[in-house]
Structure formats: C-alpha cells, structure tokens
Design an enzyme around this catalytic site. Structure first.
Site, PDB file in Angstrom:
ATOM      1  CD  GLU A  57      -2.533  -1.396   2.587  1.00 44.14           C
ATOM      2  OE1 GLU A  57      -3.736  -1.714   2.624  1.00 44.14           O
ATOM      3  OE2 GLU A  57      -1.831  -1.288   3.613  1.00 44.14           O
ATOM      4  N   GLY A 114     -12.464  -3.850   3.980  1.00 53.03           N
ATOM      5  CA  GLY A 114     -13.529  -4.682   3.450  1.00 53.03           C
ATOM      6  C   GLY A 114     -14.861  -3.963   3.560  1.00 53.03           C
ATOM      7  CG  ASP A 174     -11.861  -7.768   1.396  1.00 52.98           C
ATOM      8  OD1 ASP A 174     -12.739  -7.974   2.253  1.00 52.98           O
ATOM      9  OD2 ASP A 174     -10.758  -7.258   1.674  1.00 52.98           O
TER      10      ASP A 174
END
Length: 232
Positions: free
Chosen positions: A12, A78, A198
């Site tokens: 990241e 997520g 996700d």
C-alpha cells in the site's frame, strides 16, 4: 507543516516511494520512516504493520518524536454495505472497535474501550479541506463509520455479527481505530482514506491479494495529488 502518511503494508506504500523523491530515512522506535519534502512541507511515510498494536505503537513512536501537524492514514478495507463496492473510496467519519465488548463493565457501548470515547470522531478543518479537494476534482467517495479489529474478516458469519452490533458501519479493517485513538490523545488531526479491496465474506481471501495493490495505489494517488496541488 509536518505531515505523516502511515499505511499498514508495503504493497500500500510502494506508490508513494515511486512518486516522491526521498530525502532521507529516519528510525522512530522500531519503525523506519522515509522523509520527503513536498511544497516545503515535511512528509514522513512509514509502515505501521498489521493490527491494532502495531498501528498504535508505530504511530506513537513518530508522534512522540516529531511535532506532526497532520496524519494521513490510508490503505484498504472490506465492505460492510451492499452499496459499497470493490475499489470504492471511503472517507471515514468515525472509528470504533468491533472486537471490544465492554457493556457489562460499566456504562459503555459496543466498540468502546473503558474510559475512552464511544467512537473516535474525525471532524477537523484539515478533513474539511480534504473533502473540498475531493469534491472540486469530482473524486467519488463515501463517508461513514469504519470498525477495526484484529481479525481479517473473510466469512459471511463474521460479517453478519459485526453488522448486528454496528448496523451503520460501512467498512471493516485492522488498524484505523488504533490510529484514531493515538491521534486523539496526541490532539493531532487525522484524515483517513480507505479503498475497498474485498467484500468481507468468503471471497475476501481470493480478492485481497488481487486488489490490495490496485486500491492502495488509488488511495495513494489521491493523497499525493492533494499534497502536491493543494497543500501549499
């Protein structure tokens, strides 16, 4: 200004290193931070590591040694809402802990650490200025509560349990509330930007590795553009 950019994973952070020219590297505690100069601002980029303890420890190491004016926290999360999809950007307005259950310990709510705020609010002039940048540049984002815990959420059962306790939560990750707690105690404004990697269900394992670099780059691109174009 002195600005910290802190992310959990090297995947990241790699875009920042390729985008800015590092002046030097400094150790704060056990964490190495790269030091950049952008528009006469000092930028400190470091990896927090994964999870709440690593996040709190490594941000504290920096804040205890440098008079940081603004913290940018970025990375992936997520989704907890069907309306929030992979690659969407989330600008958290609040953080709390989805794995803190202290309601029987006193007058506390779900997610609250005893003697700490129920939720860490990210309201600040610095955040409002960043929002103005996003809107001026027509960068789509959503706001809301992000919940933090020390587990990677990869099943519908886990996701449903979190949503039962925090029906207003828009995303879940592993560091944000710890960053927010440290920033709160150092009285330093925190601007958080998470990109969805996700859906927090059984597909999360296969999705995460595929998307984490892509969404990390997306968040990093927004922040670097802001630092270069707006934060003069």
């Amino acid at each position: 200004m002195k600005i910290a950019i802190i992310v959990p994973m090297a995947e990241e952070a790699e875009f920042y290193g390729s985008h800015f020219q590092s002046a030097d590297k400094k150790m704060f505690g056990s964490t190495e931070f790269e030091h950049f100069s952008v528009n006469r601002n000092d930028i400190y980029l470091g990896l927090s590591g994964i999870g709440k303890v690593n996040a709190a420890m490594n941000l504290t190491n920096l804040l205890a040694n440098e008079n940081i004016d603004l913290i940018f926290m970025t990375g992936s999360a997520g989704s907890l809402k069907s309306s929030i999809h992979k690659k969407d950007l989330i600008l958290p307005s609040q953080f709390t802990y989805h794995d803190a259950h202290n309601t029987s310990a006193g007058n506390y709510v779900e997610g609250q650490i005893p003697q700490e705020p129920a939720r860490y609010e990210l309201n600040s002039p610095a955040r409002e200025k960043f929002i103005q940048f996003l809107e001026k540049n027509k960068i789509s984002y959503q706001e809301g509560l992000i919940v933090t815990g020390d587990s990677f959420i990869s099943s519908q059962n886990q996701k449903d349990e979190i949503k039962k306790n925090f029906p207003d939560a828009v995303g879940v990750e592993m560091e944000g509330a710890a960053f927010a707690q440290v920033a709160y105690h150092f009285n330093t404004p925190l601007v958080a930007l998470r990109a969805i990697s996700d859906n927090g269900d059984e597909s999360a394992d296969e999705d995460f590795d595929t998307f984490v670099r892509e969404v990390g780059k997306k968040a990093a691109n927004v922040i670097t553009s802001y630092l270069e174009d707006e934060l003069l």
